[in-house]
Design a protein around this motif. Structure first.
Motif, PDB file in Angstrom:
ATOM      1  N   PHE A 163      40.099  40.888  29.868  1.00  0.00           N
ATOM      2  CA  PHE A 163      41.327  41.575  30.229  1.00  0.00           C
ATOM      3  C   PHE A 163      41.160  42.451  31.456  1.00  0.00           C
ATOM      4  CE2 PHE A 163      45.040  44.024  29.948  1.00  0.00           C
ATOM      5  CZ  PHE A 163      45.939  43.156  29.378  1.00  0.00           C
ATOM      6  N   THR A 164      40.025  43.148  31.514  1.00  0.00           N
ATOM      7  CA  THR A 164      39.731  43.996  32.671  1.00  0.00           C
ATOM      8  C   THR A 164      39.710  43.151  33.945  1.00  0.00           C
ATOM      9  OG1 THR A 164      38.451  45.422  31.237  1.00  0.00           O
ATOM     10  CG2 THR A 164      38.049  45.626  33.592  1.00  0.00           C
ATOM     11  N   ASP A 166      41.300  40.386  34.401  1.00  0.00           N
ATOM     12  CA  ASP A 166      42.668  39.972  34.674  1.00  0.00           C
ATOM     13  C   ASP A 166      43.401  41.054  35.486  1.00  0.00           C
ATOM     14  OD1 ASP A 166      44.956  38.460  34.600  1.00  0.00           O
ATOM     15  OD2 ASP A 166      45.411  38.839  32.502  1.00  0.00           O
ATOM     16  N   ILE A 167      43.231  42.305  35.073  1.00  0.00           N
ATOM     17  CA  ILE A 167      43.872  43.416  35.782  1.00  0.00           C
ATOM     18  C   ILE A 167      43.258  43.566  37.178  1.00  0.00           C
ATOM     19  CG2 ILE A 167      44.286  45.913  35.794  1.00  0.00           C
ATOM     20  CD1 ILE A 167      45.786  44.479  33.623  1.00  0.00           C
ATOM     21  N   ALA A 170      44.679  40.948  39.363  1.00  0.00           N
ATOM     22  CA  ALA A 170      46.123  41.169  39.552  1.00  0.00           C
ATOM     23  C   ALA A 170      46.334  42.278  40.580  1.00  0.00           C
ATOM     24  CB  ALA A 170      46.788  41.527  38.227  1.00  0.00           C
ATOM     25  N   ARG A 171      45.552  43.344  40.437  1.00  0.00           N
ATOM     26  CA  ARG A 171      45.697  44.457  41.387  1.00  0.00           C
ATOM     27  C   ARG A 171      45.256  44.059  42.789  1.00  0.00           C
ATOM     28  NH1 ARG A 171      43.442  49.651  37.989  1.00  0.00           N
ATOM     29  NH2 ARG A 171      45.442  50.225  37.064  1.00  0.00           N
ATOM     30  N   LYS A 173      45.279  41.114  44.110  1.00  0.00           N
ATOM     31  CA  LYS A 173      46.299  40.235  44.689  1.00  0.00           C
ATOM     32  C   LYS A 173      47.500  41.050  45.154  1.00  0.00           C
ATOM     33  CE  LYS A 173      45.292  35.933  42.174  1.00  0.00           C
ATOM     34  NZ  LYS A 173      45.782  34.972  41.156  1.00  0.00           N
ATOM     35  N   SER A 174      47.956  41.981  44.315  1.00  0.00           N
ATOM     36  CA  SER A 174      49.098  42.826  44.699  1.00  0.00           C
ATOM     37  C   SER A 174      48.783  43.582  45.974  1.00  0.00           C
ATOM     38  CB  SER A 174      49.413  43.846  43.603  1.00  0.00           C
ATOM     39  OG  SER A 174      49.751  43.198  42.421  1.00  0.00           O
ATOM     40  N   TRP A 177      48.792  41.361  48.999  1.00  0.00           N
ATOM     41  CA  TRP A 177      50.142  40.918  49.350  1.00  0.00           C
ATOM     42  C   TRP A 177      50.943  42.048  49.988  1.00  0.00           C
ATOM     43  CZ3 TRP A 177      51.434  36.219  50.271  1.00  0.00           C
ATOM     44  CH2 TRP A 177      52.770  35.918  50.524  1.00  0.00           C
ATOM     45  N   ASP A 178      50.713  43.277  49.530  1.00  0.00           N
ATOM     46  CA  ASP A 178      51.374  44.415  50.180  1.00  0.00           C
ATOM     47  C   ASP A 178      50.955  44.500  51.651  1.00  0.00           C
ATOM     48  OD1 ASP A 178      52.573  44.995  47.791  1.00  0.00           O
ATOM     49  OD2 ASP A 178      51.298  46.706  47.302  1.00  0.00           O
ATOM     50  N   TRP A 207      41.563  32.268  48.020  1.00  0.00           N
ATOM     51  CA  TRP A 207      42.887  32.802  47.650  1.00  0.00           C
ATOM     52  C   TRP A 207      43.462  33.636  48.799  1.00  0.00           C
ATOM     53  CZ3 TRP A 207      45.793  37.132  47.191  1.00  0.00           C
ATOM     54  CH2 TRP A 207      46.982  37.008  46.466  1.00  0.00           C
ATOM     55  N   GLU A 210      44.779  31.428  51.496  1.00  0.00           N
ATOM     56  CA  GLU A 210      46.051  30.819  51.095  1.00  0.00           C
ATOM     57  C   GLU A 210      47.184  31.844  51.166  1.00  0.00           C
ATOM     58  OE1 GLU A 210      45.131  29.124  47.285  1.00  0.00           O
ATOM     59  OE2 GLU A 210      44.021  27.459  48.171  1.00  0.00           O
ATOM     60  N   ALA A 211      46.869  33.082  50.822  1.00  0.00           N
ATOM     61  CA  ALA A 211      47.881  34.142  50.871  1.00  0.00           C
ATOM     62  C   ALA A 211      48.348  34.363  52.310  1.00  0.00           C
ATOM     63  CB  ALA A 211      47.333  35.439  50.287  1.00  0.00           C
ATOM     64  N   PRO A 375      39.907  48.567  36.479  1.00  0.00           N
ATOM     65  CA  PRO A 375      40.253  49.530  35.430  1.00  0.00           C
ATOM     66  C   PRO A 375      38.999  50.311  35.036  1.00  0.00           C
ATOM     67  CG  PRO A 375      41.139  47.368  34.907  1.00  0.00           C
ATOM     68  CD  PRO A 375      40.236  47.189  36.091  1.00  0.00           C
ATOM     69  N   GLY A 376      39.120  51.617  35.008  1.00  0.00           N
ATOM     70  CA  GLY A 376      37.952  52.433  34.678  1.00  0.00           C
ATOM     71  C   GLY A 376      37.121  52.775  35.893  1.00  0.00           C
TER      72      GLY A 376
ATOM     73  N   PHE B 163      52.764  30.014  44.782  1.00  0.00           N
ATOM     74  CA  PHE B 163      52.138  31.229  45.276  1.00  0.00           C
ATOM     75  C   PHE B 163      53.001  32.459  44.997  1.00  0.00           C
ATOM     76  CE2 PHE B 163      50.195  34.159  48.007  1.00  0.00           C
ATOM     77  CZ  PHE B 163      48.881  33.760  47.984  1.00  0.00           C
ATOM     78  N   ILE B 167      51.989  35.913  42.897  1.00  0.00           N
ATOM     79  CA  ILE B 167      52.165  37.307  43.320  1.00  0.00           C
ATOM     80  C   ILE B 167      53.065  38.046  42.331  1.00  0.00           C
ATOM     81  CG2 ILE B 167      53.050  38.818  45.141  1.00  0.00           C
ATOM     82  CD1 ILE B 167      50.593  37.300  45.963  1.00  0.00           C
ATOM     83  N   ALA B 170      51.066  38.887  39.332  1.00  0.00           N
ATOM     84  CA  ALA B 170      50.016  39.855  39.684  1.00  0.00           C
ATOM     85  C   ALA B 170      50.612  41.255  39.794  1.00  0.00           C
ATOM     86  CB  ALA B 170      49.338  39.453  40.990  1.00  0.00           C
ATOM     87  N   ARG B 171      51.771  41.336  40.453  1.00  0.00           N
ATOM     88  CA  ARG B 171      52.403  42.644  40.601  1.00  0.00           C
ATOM     89  C   ARG B 171      52.902  43.181  39.267  1.00  0.00           C
ATOM     90  NH1 ARG B 171      56.108  41.933  46.016  1.00  0.00           N
ATOM     91  NH2 ARG B 171      54.500  42.538  47.526  1.00  0.00           N
ATOM     92  N   SER B 174      49.936  44.478  37.408  1.00  0.00           N
ATOM     93  CA  SER B 174      49.484  45.750  37.979  1.00  0.00           C
ATOM     94  C   SER B 174      50.418  46.874  37.556  1.00  0.00           C
ATOM     95  CB  SER B 174      49.481  45.686  39.503  1.00  0.00           C
ATOM     96  OG  SER B 174      48.618  44.693  39.946  1.00  0.00           O
ATOM     97  N   TRP B 177      49.963  47.810  33.940  1.00  0.00           N
ATOM     98  CA  TRP B 177      48.693  48.493  33.706  1.00  0.00           C
ATOM     99  C   TRP B 177      48.715  49.935  34.235  1.00  0.00           C
ATOM    100  CZ3 TRP B 177      45.503  47.275  30.112  1.00  0.00           C
ATOM    101  CH2 TRP B 177      44.282  47.958  30.015  1.00  0.00           C
ATOM    102  N   GLU B 181      47.866  53.196  32.022  1.00  0.00           N
ATOM    103  CA  GLU B 181      46.924  54.269  32.382  1.00  0.00           C
ATOM    104  C   GLU B 181      47.599  55.640  32.318  1.00  0.00           C
ATOM    105  OE1 GLU B 181      44.882  53.126  36.016  1.00  0.00           O
ATOM    106  OE2 GLU B 181      43.502  51.904  34.817  1.00  0.00           O
ATOM    107  N   GLU B 214      44.628  46.481  24.388  1.00  0.00           N
ATOM    108  CA  GLU B 214      43.397  46.738  25.157  1.00  0.00           C
ATOM    109  C   GLU B 214      43.402  48.152  25.740  1.00  0.00           C
ATOM    110  OE1 GLU B 214      41.053  44.264  25.857  1.00  0.00           O
ATOM    111  OE2 GLU B 214      39.826  45.360  27.327  1.00  0.00           O
TER     112      GLU B 214
END
Lengths: 431, 431
Positions: A163-164, A166-167, A170-171, A173-174, A177-178, A207, A210-211, A375-376, B163, B167, B170-171, B174, B177, B181, B214
């Motif tokens: 899970f960690t 995954d986050i 995800a972060r 990638k975000s 993308w920003d 990745w 591709e982004a 995370p953490g 794609f 995103i 992913a966002r 994020s 999460w 937190e 989690e």
């Protein structure tokens, strides 16, 4: 119905090595361009490359298991160029030019194997060296760096749960993308991926590429990674690197020859390549000295890649030089690739827009920006300043001064001699 | 070696329906508790439920294909409780109690099938009704809502590329999460997932529930979704809903009986359930009138779930009522579940901390918060205010006043009558 691919699952149970280097094309394009020239002009030169960890607070040998590192390096030595890869190198056009690589070079590549390495642990660091013919050892630079960086990432993520992770991604990638959405605001941007050597990992670099392709469209002009360029139908980007003037300088017998070495290598280069590949690195021994002593024909080249001074300062310095030589900077190209990120890309773009052509090589902050993503928290994913540099040529020490004193490498006595020949300032400053 | 699961790939080529409702346990726990009581006490009552779209600017029938909706509803009607599910309902303890569901009820459930539906398009909206015995039609509420919400999400994402979707999620991950937190900073938090009906999609709700498990540990006390509770070994959370007082009120022959209906249903409830399930909804016809006329034994219940007034205002009103009745609020429980998000959870938690026990039911903003997540933007993923409400019982119109006038439902003349009986204010205000 529960669907499980039993063969894959069973294979995973017996998983041994997840190879980091799976293709010899998984390297920077400039290595192939330089290699063709080195093999042609300097096949007898012996060059030793060595790993230099500028982030000395990171004790690499305490983080990465030596056996794992050896297993990855050994695996890389088993990899050969495949027929498909050689056919693509022969048939693809690079920088707008057909048949960039000569048939005899490609024939020679077919048997290419990464040469042996020497690895020792010294005080928490790895002493990793590649000694042998320059035209063999030069090819270790990128795979050695990507292996070590990815092993370090894996070590940092070893204890993270499903899970960690995954986050984390995800972060990341975000976050990327920003950045892409910010860069989209720059209409004439020309940006390429230069992130192979410092990447978090191969899959992550893929990745990211591709982004950029998806998000920037035409503004993303390509990648330095030859494998990704082939697989994603992108332009392979790159020209040459500091190792050329460094080796030629090391081979110079006199101060006179030393002073001439940076220009001699560019004469070699223009005999091999043309057009967009006529890009000079001005900073191996200081930009100031380099420009002051440069021959006039260099002002007719396409442009420069200032690689260690702050971008705006370096760009202004070069623009002034073109003007002094009577050339119009508007037709010239500056490639910025030293530690760039969105802020510095935006600032540099806005500063020079309309005055000179620009392109940006985006490295570490593209393919290895995980700050605040775990995370953490962890420091294990912070990027590090790791390089593989030529340290010796035909038994003589190689030196780099750079515009940034922190990037100087080489034997202290030799550094002093180079400073005497090329000037104390390290080239910084426009005055 | 390229590994493809050829069977799966081939199956995907012929993909027809991706069913949204795959289990009758994919519903809110309170539906099962209410169902057992309804079947026991009111097996002859006929109740019609209907879809109400409070977000009238969203023309659902222009967004969702009617045939797709029918295919999903038809598929839901083919689903039955499985043996595993019934064994789990029989063998699991709920709210600390064994054998919550009687054997004869579970035996009856084994043959349960969602009853027929009536679907028409009216002016860009769906007129969707479920008519029949209350103990059948009540079970459509949650699957009907989750089907429509997920079909709407799918419609909004139909033209997004691979794609863009990457995103988007992913966002969203994020974003959730980051909320987790923040919530971790509240040491005595007790939070549960109430997001089934408004969810973006089933898989996304499952991810959100896993994220809370989690990230919040013990502070995450469970989920209202029975299937997710079973599959993730979580507590199933829920008690009762507005449909109970609404149906009993609709059946009342006199104003006197109407006034008594909200309390009569709670007498029914306490004959069936105990302990933590003794939670009252005060706001079906206005909290103010409800508390003013409430019998003293209700002050001995575990607590209240104020569901339509602002949480701090509603909580203060109920705490004062306990104090007036001589009960200590510190031993009592307030469950907040109306449109909560991190800000209101934090504010409510800090406001009442130490004065009363609290728990939070987190719905739409947990399982359907995609604001700002779609590259390029979309309004198609904004959550909407969609409910399935009882609209008729034994042929008589059902009414809800609520503390929030925007949430009132029912026939205008009947609403006026209810306002006369229960008071004009709709119960808002503490005075």
């Amino acid at each position: 119905m529960t669907v499980t691919d039993i063969a894959t699952r069973t294979y995973n149970h017996n998983f041994r090595l997840d190879p980091i280097v799976r293709s010899l094309l998984d390297t920077d394009f400039y290595k192939l361009l330089m290699l063709q020239m080195i093999r042609h002009l300097y096949p007898q030169v012996q060059a030793t490359f060595g790993l230099i960890n500028r982030s000395t607070h990171i004790r690499l040998a305490d983080t990465i298991d030596e056996d794992e590192l050896r297993a990855q390096l050994d695996h890389a030595r088993t990899v050969r160029f495949t027929k498909k890869e050689l056919i693509w190198l022969a048939g693809n056009s690079f920088a707008g030019q057909e048949r960039m690589f000569a048939p005899d070079f490609l024939e020679w590549l077919a048997d290419f194997q990464l040469p042996e390495y020497e690895l020792r642990r010294v005080d928490g660091q790895f002493d990793l060296r590649f000694a042998g013919p320059w035209m063999m050892t030069t090819m270790w630079e990128i795979p050695a760096l990507s292996v070590i960086n990815e092993l370090r990432s894996r070590a940092a993520m070893r204890d993270m749960g499903r899970f960690t992770l995954d986050i984390l991604y995800a972060r990341a990638k975000s976050k990327l993308w920003d950045k892409v959405e910010r860069l989209r605001a720059l209409p004439d941007l020309a940006l390429s991926d230069f992130g192979t050597r410092r990447r978090h990992g191969f899959l992550w670099q893929r990745w990211c590429v591709e982004a950029l392709k998806e998000g920037l469209g035409d503004r993303f002009i390509g990648t330095s990674n030859v494998l990704l360029a082939m697989d994603s139908d992108l332009e392979a980007i790159g020209t040459n690197a500091h190792e050329l003037p460094m080796v030629l300088a090391a081979l110079a017998d006199t101060d006179e020859a030393l002073r001439a070495a940076p220009y001699r290598v560019l004469e070699d280069w223009r005999r091999h390549y043309a057009g967009n590949l006529l890009i000079a690195l001005p900073d191996a021994f200081g930009t100031k000295a380099f420009l002051a002593g440069a021959p006039d024909w260099l002002a007719d080249w396409t442009g420069f890649r200032p690689d260690s001074a702050p971008p705006i300062e370096a760009g202004e310095q070069i623009i002034r030089w073109w003007q002094q030589r009577g050339r119009d900077p508007q037709g010239k190209l500056l490639i910025f690739s030293d530690g760039m990120d969105v802020e510095s890309i935006e600032a540099t773009y806005r500063h020079f827009h309309g005055r000179v052509r620009m392109s940006f090589g985006w490295g570490t902050n593209l393919t290895n920006d995980f700050e605040g993503c775990a995370p953490g928290g962890t420091t294990g994913l912070d990027p590090m300043s790791l390089v593989v540099k030529v340290i010796e040529a035909n038994g003589r020490p190689a030196v780099k001064l750079s515009d940034n004193p922190a990037k100087a490498t080489g034997d202290a006595a030799e550094i002093a001699r180079y400073r005497r020949v090329f000037g104390q300032a390290g080239g910084r400053g426009a005055s």
